[in-house]
Scaffold this motif. Structure first.
Motif: not given
Length: 433
Positions: A292, A296, A299, A304, A311, A323, A326-327, A330-331, A358
């Motif tokens: 992760l 990050h 990102r 992306y 991810y 986690d 969620y990531h 979001y991406t 979320s």
């Protein structure tokens, strides 16, 4: 004459035998007498211990370190212990109980002396050491490392009990005792947690600095202590350097690489942060967090595709964890792929139905897709689940409600935002409008 001479020779061996037999008998009587004294001393010590037990249990079970009581008449058990020590002055158990009797009578300096006698007679008596160190913390005496480690573990356990009960000062007392007895990363970390909870950051920094000064440069925990002190002081460059030094010395460097990655992220030095997280992946490829971390950093640089790849690696390792999903969601939101983002964010909420972030990004996806009513519901839930004061989310909710024609709902949201963020002119303007 010959017969008498022969008889004389026969009597001599018999006399020679009778003398050592008598001596042996006397020695046996002496040993029995000595053993008897020890047996009686042991009996009297046990009798005294039973008499002291109810009052001493109250002291031992207290969440706080024992405090010397006011002086009072000694317990009748003290007479038994005096008699036991007259019979067997080297009985460590009698000295241990004598100290307890003296402590309960408020004669705490004498109690410390009694416990000092107990540890002198048996340096491996952990109970006596614990009592001595509590009664006389300024003493120069220290147990050997094996005993010290056991006592420190006990102190940490008692501190954890007090912390679970939110008795912060008592937890600090126990953790401080563990640290003074065996200064190490574990005790310093426990102290840091309480200091930060009590908003005493400077004390937390000072504790890590003390630990660093006590450990040699070759010890990885010397560098961990320096890194934590720098991190708490928000000196991110120094923190990153210290964690790197520690990682190069540590047989298990994973934690060091992860903290270095965080420090570089705070500096927005994404390339060095990525390098640190990749080192952490190499150290612990079985954990999702370094994957992760790499994601990050990619990102943050708007890579992306690269971020999603890392991810998904984390998701493959732990498909049941929130986690990664969620990531990923979001991406996809950042890529404006709202339908795909919504799918992953709903999966995350399936794992934790009250995950505020979320819920927030799901609300944003729904709003941008024109599903305003459901978006409003999810944003309201996100605010409720946040746990702190997300004033900007409340402003956004007010905007959506105003746009939907719900003037009362919008005013309520703006007023909540203003309560959380007093003096914010943008909120005041919205309320006036």
């Amino acid at each position: 004459m010959e017969q008498m001479s022969a008889d004389k020779h026969r009597l001599t061996p018999s006399s020679d035998w009778q003398l050592p037999a008598a001596a042996a008998f006397l020695v046996l009587l002496f040993l029995l007498s000595l053993q008897g004294r020890h047996l009686v001393a042991g009996f009297l010590t046990n009798l005294a211990g039973l008499a002291l037990l109810p009052r001493w249990q109250a002291v031992a079970q207290s969440p706080a370190l024992p405090v010397c009581p006011e002086e009072s008449a000694p317990s009748p058990a003290a007479r038994h212990l005096d008699a036991a020590l007259r019979l067997a002055p080297h009985n460590e158990r009698a000295w241990l109980q004598k100290g307890r009797a003296l402590w309960l009578a408020g004669r705490c300096a004498e109690a410390a002396d009694a416990w000092q006698n107990a540890v002198a007679l048996n340096p491996r008596n952990a109970a006596a050491w614990l009592l001595l160190l509590q009664a006389a913390p300024e003493t120069d005496l220290r147990p050997d490392p094996a005993i010290a480690e056991g006592i420190a573990r006990y102190a940490l356990f008692r501190g954890d009990q007090a912390r679970a009960a939110e008795e912060w000062e008592r937890a600090l007392e126990w953790y401080d005792r563990a640290f003074s007895l065996l200064p190490n990363r574990t005790a310093a970390g426990r102290l840091e947690a309480i200091y930060l909870q009590r908003e005493r950051t400077e004390d937390a920094i000072a504790r890590w600095e003390i630990l660093a000064s006590l450990l040699p440069d070759a010890d990885p925990d010397h560098w961990w202590a320096r890194g934590r002190a720098a991190e708490l002081a928000e000196n991110w460059e120094e923190a990153a350097r210290a964690y790197g030094e520690g990682a190069r010395r540590a047989p298990q460097p994973y934690d060091f690489w992860m903290r270095q990655g965080v420090a570089y992220e705070r500096l927005k030095d994404w390339e060095r942060a990525e390098a640190a997280y990749r080192q952490a992946v190499a150290a612990r490829p079985d954990l999702i967090w370094p994957y992760l971390g790499v994601g990050h950093t990619l990102r943050a640089r708007q890579d992306y595709t690269g971020a999603l790849d890392w991810y998904r690696r984390a998701e493959a390792l732990a498909p049941e964890r929130l986690d990664p999903k969620y990531h990923i969601g979001y991406t996809y939101y950042l890529q404006q792929e709202y339908v795909t983002a919504e799918g992953y964010l709903r999966q995350a909420l399936g794992i934790n139905p009250q995950h505020p972030w979320s819920a927030y990004w799901l609300a944003k996806c729904l709003y941008l897709r024109g599903e305003r009513d459901e978006a409003i519901r999810w944003l309201g839930s996100a605010i409720e689940w946040h746990g702190k004061e997300p004033w900007n989310w409340a402003v956004e909710l007010g905007d959506w409600l105003a746009e939907a024609g719900d003037r009362e709902g919008a005013l309520a949201a703006y007023r909540q935002a203003l309560e959380w963020r007093p003096g914010e002119e943008g909120i005041r303007k919205r309320i006036q409008e």
